[in-house]
Scaffold this motif. Structure first.
Motif, short mmCIF file in Angstrom:
data_model
loop_
_atom_site.label_atom_id
_atom_site.label_comp_id
_atom_site.label_asym_id
_atom_site.label_seq_id
_atom_site.Cartn_x
_atom_site.Cartn_y
_atom_site.Cartn_z
N LYS A 91 0.84 -1.20 0.00
CA LYS A 91 0.00 0.00 0.00
C LYS A 91 0.87 1.24 0.00
O LYS A 91 2.08 1.16 0.13
CB LYS A 91 -0.92 -0.01 1.22
N TYR A 92 0.24 2.41 -0.11
CA TYR A 92 0.95 3.68 -0.14
C TYR A 92 0.87 4.35 1.24
O TYR A 92 0.06 5.24 1.45
CB TYR A 92 0.38 4.59 -1.23
N THR A 93 1.69 3.86 2.16
CA THR A 93 1.72 4.44 3.50
C THR A 93 3.16 4.77 3.87
O THR A 93 4.10 4.38 3.17
CB THR A 93 1.13 3.49 4.56
N GLY A 102 -2.69 9.86 9.48
CA GLY A 102 -3.70 10.25 8.50
C GLY A 102 -3.29 11.41 7.62
O GLY A 102 -4.00 11.74 6.68
N THR A 103 -2.14 12.01 7.88
CA THR A 103 -1.67 13.13 7.06
C THR A 103 -1.27 12.62 5.69
O THR A 103 -0.56 11.63 5.56
CB THR A 103 -0.46 13.82 7.72
N LYS A 104 -1.75 13.28 4.65
CA LYS A 104 -1.38 12.93 3.28
C LYS A 104 -0.13 13.70 2.90
O LYS A 104 -0.04 14.91 3.11
CB LYS A 104 -2.50 13.30 2.30
N THR A 121 0.93 6.44 8.72
CA THR A 121 0.23 5.47 9.57
C THR A 121 1.10 4.92 10.68
O THR A 121 0.64 4.11 11.47
CB THR A 121 -0.29 4.28 8.74
N ASP A 122 2.37 5.34 10.73
CA ASP A 122 3.30 4.74 11.70
C ASP A 122 4.32 5.77 12.16
O ASP A 122 4.43 6.85 11.57
CB ASP A 122 4.01 3.55 11.05
N ARG A 123 5.06 5.44 13.19
CA ARG A 123 6.15 6.27 13.70
C ARG A 123 7.48 5.69 13.24
O ARG A 123 7.62 4.48 13.13
CB ARG A 123 6.13 6.35 15.23
N GLY A 124 8.43 6.54 13.00
CA GLY A 124 9.74 6.12 12.55
C GLY A 124 10.19 7.08 11.48
O GLY A 124 9.52 8.07 11.22
N PRO A 125 11.27 6.88 10.83
CA PRO A 125 12.27 5.82 11.04
C PRO A 125 13.12 6.12 12.26
O PRO A 125 13.26 7.27 12.67
CB PRO A 125 13.11 5.88 9.77
N ASP A 133 10.03 6.79 6.31
CA ASP A 133 10.05 5.41 5.83
C ASP A 133 8.83 5.21 4.95
O ASP A 133 7.71 5.51 5.37
CB ASP A 133 9.94 4.42 7.00
N LEU A 134 9.05 4.69 3.76
CA LEU A 134 7.95 4.42 2.83
C LEU A 134 7.71 2.92 2.75
O LEU A 134 8.60 2.12 3.09
CB LEU A 134 8.30 4.94 1.43
N THR A 135 6.54 2.53 2.29
CA THR A 135 6.33 1.11 2.01
C THR A 135 7.16 0.76 0.78
O THR A 135 7.56 1.63 0.00
CB THR A 135 4.85 0.80 1.72
N LYS A 136 7.42 -0.53 0.63
CA LYS A 136 8.28 -0.96 -0.48
C LYS A 136 7.67 -0.60 -1.83
O LYS A 136 8.37 -0.18 -2.75
CB LYS A 136 8.52 -2.47 -0.40
N LYS A 137 6.35 -0.70 -1.95
CA LYS A 137 5.68 -0.37 -3.21
C LYS A 137 5.87 1.10 -3.56
O LYS A 137 6.21 1.45 -4.69
CB LYS A 137 4.20 -0.70 -3.13
N ALA A 138 5.66 1.99 -2.59
CA ALA A 138 5.83 3.43 -2.83
C ALA A 138 7.28 3.76 -3.14
O ALA A 138 7.57 4.56 -4.04
CB ALA A 138 5.35 4.22 -1.61
N PHE A 139 8.20 3.14 -2.42
CA PHE A 139 9.63 3.40 -2.61
C PHE A 139 10.06 2.99 -4.02
O PHE A 139 10.72 3.75 -4.73
CB PHE A 139 10.43 2.62 -1.56
#
Length: 159
Positions: A91-93, A102-104, A121-125, A133-139
């Motif tokens: 997904k694109y998170t 929830g911030t776009k 949707t998460d904290r990090g990196p 940090d992006l999801t692998k698909k977005a990256f």
């Protein structure tokens, strides 16, 4: 003695009256503050799904540029994120340390100009020197070198 008691009572009454007047003035000030009209000129971004592309109509405000982005490892697939949602690497998170859930965000690769829209949707990196940090698909969608683990990006926040 009667003069002293009368004087004391007079001072006490004046003190009470003045404190009541001050609280009434404060209450009026609060009412005036709350009745101010809020600015509703901001435009919410509208997400439109075309055949093979996601188009976001709206306004994005620059947040940071020339910062490093990385991607999640596959071992996090299926685990819960800090927001409580299940993580999915397809997904694109994204994960960011400070931005609200929830911030776009529009993430643009500064090397090739490709961009993607993700949701926080998460904290990090938790690695020093990386901003997001992006999801692998977005990256993989915006990288120019598929074998690299990081690249410099520009981050824009949707208004």
């Amino acid at each position: 003695m009667k003069k002293a008691i009368t004087l004391f009572l007079l001072i006490a009454i004046i003190g009470l009256v003045s404190s009541q007047i001050q609280t009434k003035d404060k209450a009026k000030a609060v009412v005036q503050k709350d009745t101010l009209k809020k600015d509703k000129t901001t435009i919410e971004p509208e997400i439109v799904f075309n055949d093979s592309m996601i188009v976001v109509k709206g306004v994005f405000k620059p947040y940071k540029s020339n910062v490093y982005a990385s991607y999640y490892a596959n071992k996090f697939n299926g685990r819960r994120t800090a927001s409580g949602k299940k993580f999915d690497n397809t997904k694109y998170t994204a994960a960011h340390r400070k931005l609200p859930f929830g911030t776009k965000l529009r993430i643009t690769n500064e090397a090739n100009g490709k961009s993607i829209i993700v949701e926080v949707t998460d904290r990090g990196p938790f690695s020093r020197g990386r901003e997001i940090d992006l999801t692998k698909k977005a990256f993989m969608e915006i990288t120019s070198n598929k074998s690299s683990g990081t690249f410099k990006v520009k981050i824009e926040v949707a208004n």
